[in-house]
Every structure is written in C-alpha cells, then in structure tokens.
Scaffold this motif. Sequence first.
Motif, PDB file in Angstrom:
ATOM      1  N   VAL A  69       0.845  -1.198   0.000  1.00  0.00           N
ATOM      2  CA  VAL A  69       0.000   0.000   0.000  1.00  0.00           C
ATOM      3  C   VAL A  69       0.882   1.250   0.000  1.00  0.00           C
ATOM      4  N   THR A  70       0.666   2.136  -0.960  1.00  0.00           N
ATOM      5  CA  THR A  70       1.429   3.380  -1.056  1.00  0.00           C
ATOM      6  C   THR A  70       0.604   4.528  -0.463  1.00  0.00           C
ATOM      7  N   ASP A  71       1.239   5.671  -0.291  1.00  0.00           N
ATOM      8  CA  ASP A  71       0.545   6.845   0.240  1.00  0.00           C
ATOM      9  C   ASP A  71      -0.287   7.510  -0.853  1.00  0.00           C
ATOM     10  N   CYS A  72      -1.469   7.983  -0.464  1.00  0.00           N
ATOM     11  CA  CYS A  72      -2.333   8.716  -1.411  1.00  0.00           C
ATOM     12  C   CYS A  72      -1.733  10.097  -1.695  1.00  0.00           C
ATOM     13  N   ARG A  73      -1.989  10.598  -2.870  1.00  0.00           N
ATOM     14  CA  ARG A  73      -1.502  11.933  -3.252  1.00  0.00           C
ATOM     15  C   ARG A  73      -2.661  12.764  -3.790  1.00  0.00           C
ATOM     16  N   PRO A  74      -2.743  14.011  -3.369  1.00  0.00           N
ATOM     17  CA  PRO A  74      -3.879  14.851  -3.780  1.00  0.00           C
ATOM     18  C   PRO A  74      -3.739  15.359  -5.204  1.00  0.00           C
ATOM     19  N   SER A  75      -4.865  15.701  -5.793  1.00  0.00           N
ATOM     20  CA  SER A  75      -4.888  16.400  -7.072  1.00  0.00           C
ATOM     21  C   SER A  75      -6.202  17.166  -7.139  1.00  0.00           C
ATOM     22  N   SER A  76      -6.295  18.104  -8.058  1.00  0.00           N
ATOM     23  CA  SER A  76      -7.484  18.968  -8.134  1.00  0.00           C
ATOM     24  C   SER A  76      -8.730  18.211  -8.575  1.00  0.00           C
ATOM     25  N   TYR A  77      -8.571  17.013  -9.122  1.00  0.00           N
ATOM     26  CA  TYR A  77      -9.759  16.248  -9.517  1.00  0.00           C
ATOM     27  C   TYR A  77     -10.049  15.095  -8.561  1.00  0.00           C
ATOM     28  N   LYS A  78      -9.094  14.773  -7.667  1.00  0.00           N
ATOM     29  CA  LYS A  78      -9.336  13.723  -6.680  1.00  0.00           C
ATOM     30  C   LYS A  78      -9.933  14.280  -5.387  1.00  0.00           C
TER      31      LYS A  78
END
Length: 215
Positions: A69-78
């Motif tokens: 499991v990797t870390d989640c990363r933000p984005s303007s559409y997520k």
Amino acid sequence: MTARRSRRSAVYAALALGLAGSLALTGCNSHSSKSKKSSSSSSKTKKRRIIGGGAAAAGAGAGAASRRVTDCRPSSYKVTFSQQTGPQSHVTVKFKNTTSSACRVYNAPLLRFNNAKDPLPLFQGKPSELAGTRNTVPANGYVYAVIPTNTAATKGTEQKSVTVDFMGLSASSRTYGPAVVDFAEKRLHISVGKSKVTDWFTSVHGAEVAAGVGK
C-alpha cells in the motif's frame, strides 16, 4: 570313438559356459544402463522441482510487492468540496482514490484557503502532536473530512481557492501536494471562517459526528 565323444562334450561345455557368461554380462550392462537412465530422470525431475519452486517463490514475492500500500496523493480532480446549509452547515472534503490499487491517508488534510500562510487548524491538534492515525482507501474508494460552518464565525466569507496537502507518515515533516482547487473555475460557493477540519474518515457520517454536525 570314446575319446572323440569326450572332446566334443568338452567343446560343447566350453561353448555353453561362454554363452552363459555373455548373456550375464549383457544383463548386467542392461540393468546398469536402466539404473543410469532412472537416476538421470530422477535428477532432472528434482531440478525441475527446484526451478519451479524458485519461480513460484519469486512470483509470490513480486505479488506481495505489487500489493504494497502506497501513500495517497492529492490532485485537483481527486479532492472535491461541497457545502451543506442549514443549522448543521458544514463543508465536506472528499478524496477519491482513482487508481486500481489501495492507498493510505494519514491524520487530516492540510487546507490553506486563499493562499493563507497557515493551514486550517485541526480538531485533533497540531500536526506535530498527532498520533499518526491512518486510513486505507481501496481502489475507487473514498475518505471524508468535515469543516463545521454552523456559526457566523466558522462560516466566515466565501473563499476563492484552497491549497491541499496530504500528511505523510511523519505528520510534522512530510506532506504530499500541493493541489490547488479553484472554486470559481468549478463554480463552487464555499464559505469558511474561523473553523477547524476533522481527521479523515471512511464514512461521511463519521466525519460529521466528529465535527459536531452529525447525529
């Protein structure tokens, strides 16, 4: 006649002994050849088993690595925002994992509205004081955080944009981001004042209860 018969008998006996010895040697050689073939076949089978076992182990290791499991990363559409009105007014922050494998979020989102120097305060305390809570977000799954805006002070004024960072495993030193969400571009009306944001929750109801706006 007697002497001749004796000589013939001796010759026949010698031939019989020679033939028997030849047959015995042939049998021994045949048995030895079969043993060698059997031994060679057994050795090849063992080698195949060893090679096959190694390939299976390597495959299992690769599978385990792919499931890490990797870390989640933000984005303007997520990361999306929505505001509910009424006595329990609040802003819901929703993150969707759009990948085909699970990822992990820690503690709470760090939100800086209108390019503020400091992020919105957290219900659970300062980032450096957090215990490192985590949530695993399945593929195409969601997590939620809530900002209560049910008083004049917490509702404040309408915001133009927000910069989003995700905390890493070490909440005080490592984040993933930033992602900038432009509310005007998305035609959103989000009002936030002197409020706080909750931790991430796997259900929106859990986040609302933590923010004091859920039943």
